[in-house]
Design an enzyme around this catalytic site. Structure first.
Site, PDB file in Angstrom:
ATOM      1  N   LYS A  81       0.876  -1.034   0.051  1.00 60.67           N
ATOM      2  CA  LYS A  81      -0.006   0.090  -0.086  1.00 60.67           C
ATOM      3  C   LYS A  81       0.969   1.150   0.014  1.00 60.67           C
ATOM      4  O   LYS A  81       0.787   2.221  -0.791  1.00 60.67           O
ATOM      5  CB  LYS A  81      -0.968   0.065   1.258  1.00 60.67           C
ATOM      6  CG  LYS A  81      -2.163  -1.136   1.127  1.00 60.67           C
ATOM      7  CD  LYS A  81      -2.947  -1.099   2.383  1.00 60.67           C
ATOM      8  CE  LYS A  81      -2.158  -1.824   3.756  1.00 60.67           C
ATOM      9  NZ  LYS A  81      -1.686  -3.120   3.527  1.00 60.67           N
ATOM     10  N   ILE A  82       1.707   1.355   0.884  1.00 60.21           N
ATOM     11  CA  ILE A  82       2.457   2.556   0.986  1.00 60.21           C
ATOM     12  C   ILE A  82       3.542   2.685  -0.133  1.00 60.21           C
ATOM     13  O   ILE A  82       3.739   3.745  -0.801  1.00 60.21           O
ATOM     14  CB  ILE A  82       3.377   2.676   2.474  1.00 60.21           C
ATOM     15  CG1 ILE A  82       2.463   2.602   3.701  1.00 60.21           C
ATOM     16  CG2 ILE A  82       4.394   3.788   2.409  1.00 60.21           C
ATOM     17  CD1 ILE A  82       3.010   2.503   4.845  1.00 60.21           C
ATOM     18  N   THR A 133      11.213   4.307   6.148  1.00 64.61           N
ATOM     19  CA  THR A 133      10.045   4.808   7.086  1.00 64.61           C
ATOM     20  C   THR A 133       9.234   3.687   7.331  1.00 64.61           C
ATOM     21  O   THR A 133       8.210   3.662   7.902  1.00 64.61           O
ATOM     22  CB  THR A 133       9.164   5.871   6.236  1.00 64.61           C
ATOM     23  OG1 THR A 133       8.510   5.191   5.291  1.00 64.61           O
ATOM     24  CG2 THR A 133       9.789   7.006   6.100  1.00 64.61           C
ATOM     25  N   SER A 134      10.083   2.522   7.347  1.00 65.03           N
ATOM     26  CA  SER A 134       9.220   1.253   7.596  1.00 65.03           C
ATOM     27  C   SER A 134       9.342   0.634   8.931  1.00 65.03           C
ATOM     28  O   SER A 134       8.387   0.849  10.016  1.00 65.03           O
ATOM     29  CB  SER A 134       9.675   0.147   6.633  1.00 65.03           C
ATOM     30  OG  SER A 134       8.684  -0.837   6.430  1.00 65.03           O
ATOM     31  N   ARG A 135      10.448  -0.248   9.210  1.00 65.44           N
ATOM     32  CA  ARG A 135      10.810  -0.568  10.376  1.00 65.44           C
ATOM     33  C   ARG A 135      12.205  -0.473  10.797  1.00 65.44           C
ATOM     34  O   ARG A 135      13.016  -0.816   9.817  1.00 65.44           O
ATOM     35  CB  ARG A 135      10.420  -2.112  10.758  1.00 65.44           C
ATOM     36  CG  ARG A 135       8.709  -2.264  11.015  1.00 65.44           C
ATOM     37  CD  ARG A 135       8.235  -1.630  12.371  1.00 65.44           C
ATOM     38  NE  ARG A 135       6.927  -1.636  12.798  1.00 65.44           N
ATOM     39  CZ  ARG A 135       6.191  -0.789  12.385  1.00 65.44           C
ATOM     40  NH1 ARG A 135       6.539   0.414  12.005  1.00 65.44           N
ATOM     41  NH2 ARG A 135       4.730  -0.738  12.817  1.00 65.44           N
ATOM     42  N   GLU A 182      14.306   1.891  19.090  1.00 63.43           N
ATOM     43  CA  GLU A 182      13.737   3.154  19.072  1.00 63.43           C
ATOM     44  C   GLU A 182      12.744   2.922  20.360  1.00 63.43           C
ATOM     45  O   GLU A 182      12.151   3.951  21.153  1.00 63.43           O
ATOM     46  CB  GLU A 182      12.635   3.507  17.971  1.00 63.43           C
ATOM     47  CG  GLU A 182      11.579   2.635  17.849  1.00 63.43           C
ATOM     48  CD  GLU A 182      10.667   2.982  16.581  1.00 63.43           C
ATOM     49  OE1 GLU A 182      11.456   3.424  15.489  1.00 63.43           O
ATOM     50  OE2 GLU A 182       9.441   2.698  16.608  1.00 63.43           O
ATOM     51  N   HIS A 197       9.414   8.320  14.595  1.00 58.20           N
ATOM     52  CA  HIS A 197       8.244   7.578  13.881  1.00 58.20           C
ATOM     53  C   HIS A 197       7.087   8.382  13.903  1.00 58.20           C
ATOM     54  O   HIS A 197       6.053   8.230  14.570  1.00 58.20           O
ATOM     55  CB  HIS A 197       8.083   6.580  15.007  1.00 58.20           C
ATOM     56  CG  HIS A 197       7.448   5.186  14.488  1.00 58.20           C
ATOM     57  ND1 HIS A 197       7.926   3.911  14.690  1.00 58.20           N
ATOM     58  CD2 HIS A 197       6.597   5.110  13.533  1.00 58.20           C
ATOM     59  CE1 HIS A 197       7.057   3.140  14.410  1.00 58.20           C
ATOM     60  NE2 HIS A 197       6.202   3.824  13.502  1.00 58.20           N
ATOM     61  N   GLN A 198       7.238   9.449  13.093  1.00 59.54           N
ATOM     62  CA  GLN A 198       6.159  10.354  13.031  1.00 59.54           C
ATOM     63  C   GLN A 198       5.492  10.153  11.606  1.00 59.54           C
ATOM     64  O   GLN A 198       4.227  10.751  11.268  1.00 59.54           O
ATOM     65  CB  GLN A 198       6.540  11.723  13.303  1.00 59.54           C
ATOM     66  CG  GLN A 198       7.212  12.411  12.007  1.00 59.54           C
ATOM     67  CD  GLN A 198       7.751  13.823  12.341  1.00 59.54           C
ATOM     68  OE1 GLN A 198       8.395  14.162  13.054  1.00 59.54           O
ATOM     69  NE2 GLN A 198       6.869  14.726  11.664  1.00 59.54           N
TER      70      GLN A 198
HETATM   71  P1  NAD Z   1       1.746  -3.813   2.909  1.00 62.73           P
HETATM   72  O1  NAD Z   1       1.510  -5.153   3.712  1.00 62.73           O
HETATM   73  O2  NAD Z   1       0.593  -3.223   2.179  1.00 62.73           O
HETATM   74  O3  NAD Z   1       3.177  -3.829   1.988  1.00 62.73           O
HETATM   75  C1  NAD Z   1       4.242  -4.637   2.381  1.00 62.73           C
HETATM   76  C2  NAD Z   1       4.983  -5.037   0.828  1.00 62.73           C
HETATM   77  O4  NAD Z   1       6.071  -5.606   1.421  1.00 62.73           O
HETATM   78  C3  NAD Z   1       4.023  -6.342   0.297  1.00 62.73           C
HETATM   79  O5  NAD Z   1       3.945  -5.973  -1.026  1.00 62.73           O
HETATM   80  C4  NAD Z   1       4.980  -7.579   0.527  1.00 62.73           C
HETATM   81  O6  NAD Z   1       4.941  -8.411  -0.538  1.00 62.73           O
HETATM   82  C5  NAD Z   1       6.081  -6.590   0.718  1.00 62.73           C
HETATM   83  N1  NAD Z   1       7.511  -7.804   1.211  1.00 62.73           N
HETATM   84  C6  NAD Z   1       7.396  -8.783   2.008  1.00 62.73           C
HETATM   85  N2  NAD Z   1       8.428  -9.381   2.046  1.00 62.73           N
HETATM   86  C7  NAD Z   1       9.296  -8.718   1.311  1.00 62.73           C
HETATM   87  C8  NAD Z   1      10.712  -8.739   1.366  1.00 62.73           C
HETATM   88  N3  NAD Z   1      11.533  -9.736   1.681  1.00 62.73           N
HETATM   89  N4  NAD Z   1      11.492  -7.842   0.310  1.00 62.73           N
HETATM   90  C9  NAD Z   1      10.519  -6.995  -0.353  1.00 62.73           C
HETATM   91  N5  NAD Z   1       9.428  -6.644  -0.224  1.00 62.73           N
HETATM   92  C10 NAD Z   1       8.609  -7.607   0.695  1.00 62.73           C
HETATM   93  O7  NAD Z   1       2.217  -2.828   3.969  1.00 62.73           O
HETATM   94  P2  NAD Z   1       2.267  -1.110   3.982  1.00 62.73           P
HETATM   95  O8  NAD Z   1       0.952  -0.779   4.602  1.00 62.73           O
HETATM   96  O9  NAD Z   1       2.706  -0.739   2.556  1.00 62.73           O
HETATM   97  O10 NAD Z   1       3.228  -0.774   5.071  1.00 62.73           O
HETATM   98  C11 NAD Z   1       4.810  -0.976   5.033  1.00 62.73           C
HETATM   99  C12 NAD Z   1       5.480  -1.032   6.140  1.00 62.73           C
HETATM  100  O11 NAD Z   1       5.415   0.356   6.661  1.00 62.73           O
HETATM  101  C13 NAD Z   1       4.787  -1.668   7.453  1.00 62.73           C
HETATM  102  O12 NAD Z   1       5.544  -3.010   7.262  1.00 62.73           O
HETATM  103  C14 NAD Z   1       5.165  -1.190   8.524  1.00 62.73           C
HETATM  104  O13 NAD Z   1       6.509  -1.579   9.112  1.00 62.73           O
HETATM  105  C15 NAD Z   1       5.610   0.455   7.915  1.00 62.73           C
HETATM  106  N6  NAD Z   1       4.680   1.390   8.524  1.00 62.73           N
HETATM  107  C16 NAD Z   1       5.446   2.470   9.013  1.00 62.73           C
HETATM  108  C17 NAD Z   1       4.738   3.381   9.747  1.00 62.73           C
HETATM  109  C18 NAD Z   1       5.408   4.980  10.334  1.00 62.73           C
HETATM  110  O14 NAD Z   1       4.628   5.775  10.912  1.00 62.73           O
HETATM  111  N7  NAD Z   1       6.716   4.780  10.259  1.00 62.73           N
HETATM  112  C19 NAD Z   1       3.361   3.648   9.623  1.00 62.73           C
HETATM  113  C20 NAD Z   1       2.574   2.306   9.192  1.00 62.73           C
HETATM  114  C21 NAD Z   1       3.408   1.472   8.588  1.00 62.73           C
END
Ligand code: NAD
Length: 333
Positions: free
Chosen positions: A154-155, A232-234, A263, A295-296
């Site tokens: 999604k992101i 911005t993921s983990r 964190e 983490h904002q």
């Molecule tokens: P999502 O589940 O829609 O998408 C994740 C994508 O990663 C999927 O397409 C999946 O196939 C892919 N993926 C899985 N394993 C992988 C790998 N080994 N290599 C490459 N791609 C791989 O998730 P999303 O809603 O897009 O969110 C993504 C990440 O953003 C979340 O996992 C979360 O950690 C992070 N997030 C951060 C914040 C923030 O405030 N910083 C807020 C929400 C989410």
């Protein structure tokens, strides 16, 4: 239902109270983190509402169950901090907010790319001090830059859509191809090839065993010189010590982090009067070309409204005994 909400902040309370006008739950707000020592505060409540750094291990859950709690409502997507099997043993339902605002995180990612490229933080400080020198502020056009997105869910998809507007060359790596991304001209590459090709790399995949430290010394060595790396993921997707070496050698020219692998000890709290004892984090802050936010990325009013609404609706469904689509069902033996 009576809900004990932990890790409360004024912004959380404002949105929860406003949205609760249409649900009518009774909410008690606690600033404390939920853990075995604070679980007793939920006594007499049907549900607890918890956030990313609350500790919902077996000991906490046993205490919650003894106090009559029937539901754990997470106001986030991740549930790595919950012992799902312990909850199941006590027939406590665990519900979450699987998606709030992917746009919020995608837009913060773009903000980091632009701020790093055009040295906005340094420029602001200089201008406030009456220094209008341009040396040290040189950027590059995003147009025709090669951007690689790791994780096109999604992101990642929204980040790519925005970058298409900047006329970037778009590349991606994901074990599963997103057809929407292919339709907009994104080229999928094997990971090592993406690392070798792109001058901006942004991480949008989940943290799982296979992705822990996926950006390590080997991966950084493969990257183009002067690469921009954004996370911005983990936090634990990046081996921070390897990234520091990459910054010292000049391989990484820009680093943007909204998340950090340690964190829990730092983020979401005001530590301005305290000494930071995490030397790795302190070293990161010393680089002029590193931008860290706490983490904002999710933190927009739209996302907070969505989080509050989904959380309160999840609790209402559990209270009515309905099957909630946001319930997490563990496979326990
Ligand atoms: P999502 O589940 O829609 O998408 C994740 C994508 O990663 C999927 O397409 C999946 O196939 C892919 N993926 C899985 N394993 C992988 C790998 N080994 N290599 C490459 N791609 C791989 O998730 P999303 O809603 O897009 O969110 C993504 C990440 O953003 C979340 O996992 C979360 O950690 C992070 N997030 C951060 C914040 C923030 O405030 N910083 C807020 C929400 C989410």
């Amino acid at each position: 239902m009576k809900i004990a909400l932990f890790s409360n902040k004024s912004y959380t309370q404002n949105f929860m109270q406003k949205l609760n006008e249409s649900y009518g739950h009774e909410i008690e707000f606690f600033e404390d983190r939920l853990n075995p020592e604070t679980a007793h505060l939920a006594e007499g409540c049907g549900a607890v509402c918890a956030f990313v750094n609350d500790e919902l291990g077996e000991e906490t859950i046993n205490k919650l169950a003894a106090g009559g709690v029937k539901a754990i409502a997470l106001r986030c997507a991740g549930y790595n901090n919950v012992d799902l099997c312990a909850a199941k043993k006590h027939d406590i339902k665990v519900v979450r907010v699987p998606a709030y605002s992917p746009n919020a995180v995608a837009e913060h990612t773009i903000a980091m790319i632009l701020a790093l490229n055009r040295n906005l933080c340094r420029a602001r400080t200089r201008v406030r001090e009456g220094n209008f020198e341009l040396k040290g502020l040189l950027g590059f056009d995003l147009s025709k830059s090669k951007v690689g997105i790791i994780g096109t869910g999604k992101i990642g998809e929204i980040v790519l859509k925005i970058l298409k507007g900047f006329e970037c060359e778009l590349y991606a790596y994901d074990p599963y191809i997103n057809e929407e991304c292919e339709k907009m001209g994104v080229k999928y590459l094997p990971l090592y090839e993406l690392l070798q090709t792109c001058n901006i790399i942004s991480l949008h995949c989940p943290l799982v065993k296979q992705t822990h430290h996926m950006i390590n010394k080997d991966a950084i060595d493969k990257m183009c010189d002067n690469v921009m790396l954004i996370n911005t993921s983990r936090g634990a997707l990046i081996d921070t010590k390897a990234a520091i070496e990459g910054l010292k050698s000049g391989k990484i020219r820009y680093l943007g982090l909204d998340v950090y692998e340690e964190e829990e000890e730092l983020f979401f709290e005001d530590l301005s009067d305290e000494i930071i004892t995490d030397d790795t984090f302190a070293r990161l802050l010393m680089f002029p070309n590193v931008l860290v936010t706490g983490h904002q990325a999710f933190f927009t009013k739209n996302a907070l409204e969505q989080i509050a609404d989904t959380t309160l609706s999840n609790v209402a469904m559990v209270e009515r005994g309905e099957q909630c689509p946001n319930q997490i069902c563990p496979k326990c033996v």
